[in-house]
Design a protein around this motif. Structure first.
Motif, mmCIF file in Angstrom:
data_model
loop_
_atom_site.group_PDB
_atom_site.id
_atom_site.type_symbol
_atom_site.label_atom_id
_atom_site.label_comp_id
_atom_site.label_asym_id
_atom_site.label_seq_id
_atom_site.Cartn_x
_atom_site.Cartn_y
_atom_site.Cartn_z
ATOM 1 N N VAL A 1 -0.907 6.267 1.961
ATOM 2 C CA VAL A 1 -0.278 6.762 0.736
ATOM 3 C C VAL A 1 0.684 7.878 1.128
ATOM 4 C CG1 VAL A 1 -0.600 7.892 -1.489
ATOM 5 C CG2 VAL A 1 -2.259 6.200 -0.707
ATOM 6 N N THR B 1 4.117 10.500 -0.330
ATOM 7 C CA THR B 1 5.012 10.970 -1.385
ATOM 8 C C THR B 1 6.430 11.011 -0.841
ATOM 9 O OG1 THR B 1 4.776 13.291 -0.741
ATOM 10 C CG2 THR B 1 3.174 12.415 -2.332
ATOM 11 N N SER C 1 6.736 13.840 1.651
ATOM 12 C CA SER C 1 6.176 13.610 2.983
ATOM 13 C C SER C 1 7.061 12.672 3.795
ATOM 14 C CB SER C 1 4.755 13.044 2.885
ATOM 15 O OG SER C 1 4.740 11.769 2.268
ATOM 16 N N GLU D 1 4.928 1.399 -5.849
ATOM 17 C CA GLU D 1 4.827 2.720 -6.457
ATOM 18 C C GLU D 1 3.469 2.844 -7.133
ATOM 19 O OE1 GLU D 1 8.094 3.021 -9.133
ATOM 20 O OE2 GLU D 1 9.484 3.731 -7.594
ATOM 21 N N SER E 1 -0.777 9.071 -8.404
ATOM 22 C CA SER E 1 -1.956 9.740 -7.845
ATOM 23 C C SER E 1 -2.998 10.030 -8.924
ATOM 24 C CB SER E 1 -1.540 11.052 -7.167
ATOM 25 O OG SER E 1 -2.681 11.806 -6.806
ATOM 26 N N PHE F 1 -6.092 9.871 -2.767
ATOM 27 C CA PHE F 1 -5.093 10.751 -3.391
ATOM 28 C C PHE F 1 -5.581 12.200 -3.467
ATOM 29 C CE2 PHE F 1 -4.555 6.543 -5.386
ATOM 30 C CZ PHE F 1 -3.243 6.269 -5.032
ATOM 31 N N ILE G 1 -3.156 14.940 -3.003
ATOM 32 C CA ILE G 1 -1.917 14.787 -3.770
ATOM 33 C C ILE G 1 -2.184 15.146 -5.227
ATOM 34 C CG2 ILE G 1 -0.099 13.179 -4.458
ATOM 35 C CD1 ILE G 1 -0.803 11.515 -1.975
ATOM 36 N N LYS H 1 1.262 12.429 -9.602
ATOM 37 C CA LYS H 1 2.397 12.455 -8.675
ATOM 38 C C LYS H 1 2.747 11.028 -8.253
ATOM 39 C CE LYS H 1 5.276 14.294 -5.626
ATOM 40 N NZ LYS H 1 6.450 15.093 -6.009
ATOM 41 N N CYS I 1 3.657 8.165 -5.896
ATOM 42 C CA CYS I 1 3.405 7.935 -4.475
ATOM 43 C C CYS I 1 3.821 6.520 -4.089
ATOM 44 C CB CYS I 1 1.922 8.119 -4.150
ATOM 45 S SG CYS I 1 1.237 9.697 -4.651
ATOM 46 N N TYR I 2 3.798 6.265 -2.783
ATOM 47 C CA TYR I 2 4.149 4.949 -2.259
ATOM 48 C C TYR I 2 3.044 4.480 -1.326
ATOM 49 C CZ TYR I 2 8.684 6.227 -4.081
ATOM 50 O OH TYR I 2 9.695 6.606 -4.920
ATOM 51 N N THR I 3 2.715 3.201 -1.410
ATOM 52 C CA THR I 3 1.704 2.618 -0.548
ATOM 53 C C THR I 3 2.135 1.209 -0.163
ATOM 54 O OG1 THR I 3 -0.673 2.117 -0.353
ATOM 55 C CG2 THR I 3 0.373 1.638 -2.466
#
Length: 262
Positions: free
Chosen positions: A156, A158, A161, A196, A199, A205, A208, A212, A214-216
């Protein structure tokens, strides 16, 4: 000035203003429908020494345009100068190193002018994904693959990051802004490589903040041979610069032509 010098003959005023302009103690520029005069500093007097009133009118028009630049048609309109006068002023200002001409990536035939010390806006240059007037496909793909590998490795991630990873990796000679890396992540989402997620603040998460973005890694990758996944417009980071007849256009896009033959 009209109010303060109402008792001074108009010709005397004109002679005094011309003398101050020739000595570069005044700047002249247009503000709305009025001609405005401004006292120059000693540094400005040295810098602009020898320039004519027409040169300074063009300089002020260019300065006011900022890093978006201004093209000659708008200079004529704002200064009421004729094209030969505009051309002469541009030549003088360029020779002094005060201004520079920059070609628009969306219309190669259009050239805008800005102060020499300014960095053109990404709307003019195309941003980090362009080298000169050309879209840098190789560089874009490198950044794209590196971002994908980072997301897959982290599980995961952001946008912050990802940006921190790209900055520390040294894969780009120029600093990529968060919004530019968001374009890359959007491409990966449309490619079906990442998803997408929001969190929850727990589990994976935990580090985080809640809610928020996030990407996975995608749980169901779109087949590479899918016509949907290969639509070039859907993953193009410069879609907004694509215009009919421009440097970037559907007619000249090799990726669009290739997709039509799918």
């Amino acid at each position: 000035m009209e109010e303060n010098l109402k008792d001074v003959d108009l010709n005397v005023r004109a002679q005094a203003l011309n003398a101050l302009l020739q000595k570069r103690q005044l700047q002249v520029f247009k503000q709305g429908d009025f001609i405005v005069y401004k006292q120059q500093t000693k540094e400005e007097s040295v810098r602009f020494k020898g320039l004519s009133s027409e040169d300074m009118l063009i300089y002020q028009a260019i300065k006011n345009a900022g890093n978006m630049g201004i093209w000659t048609k708008d200079m004529k309109r704002e200064t009421n100068l004729q094209q030969p006068q505009v051309n002469k002023a541009l030549k003088n200002l360029e020779a002094r190193g005060l201004i520079k001409g920059v070609k628009c990536v969306s219309n190669q035939a259009k050239k805008v002018y800005m102060l020499a010390e300014l960095t053109p806006s990404k709307e003019i240059t195309g941003g980090a994904w362009y080298t000169g007037q050309n879209f840098d496909t190789e560089f874009t793909n490198i950044v794209k693959q590196q971002c994908l590998q980072f997301v897959l490795h982290q599980g995961v991630a952001t946008i912050e990051s990802v940006a921190d990873f790209v900055r520390k990796s040294g894969i780009s000679k120029v600093e990529l802004k968060v919004e530019e890396l968001k374009q890359i992540l959007d491409m990966l989402v449309l490619d079906g490589d990442v998803e997408e997620v929001i969190s929850t603040g727990t589990g994976e998460f935990a580090a985080i903040p809640i809610n928020k973005l996030c990407y996975t890694g995608s749980q169901a990758r779109i087949q590479e041979s899918s016509a949907f996944s290969n639509i070039p417009c859907g993953v193009c980071p410069v879609l907004r610069e694509c215009t009919d007849g421009g440097l970037i256009s559907p007619k000249s896009c090799i990726y669009y032509k290739k997709w039509l033959t799918f």
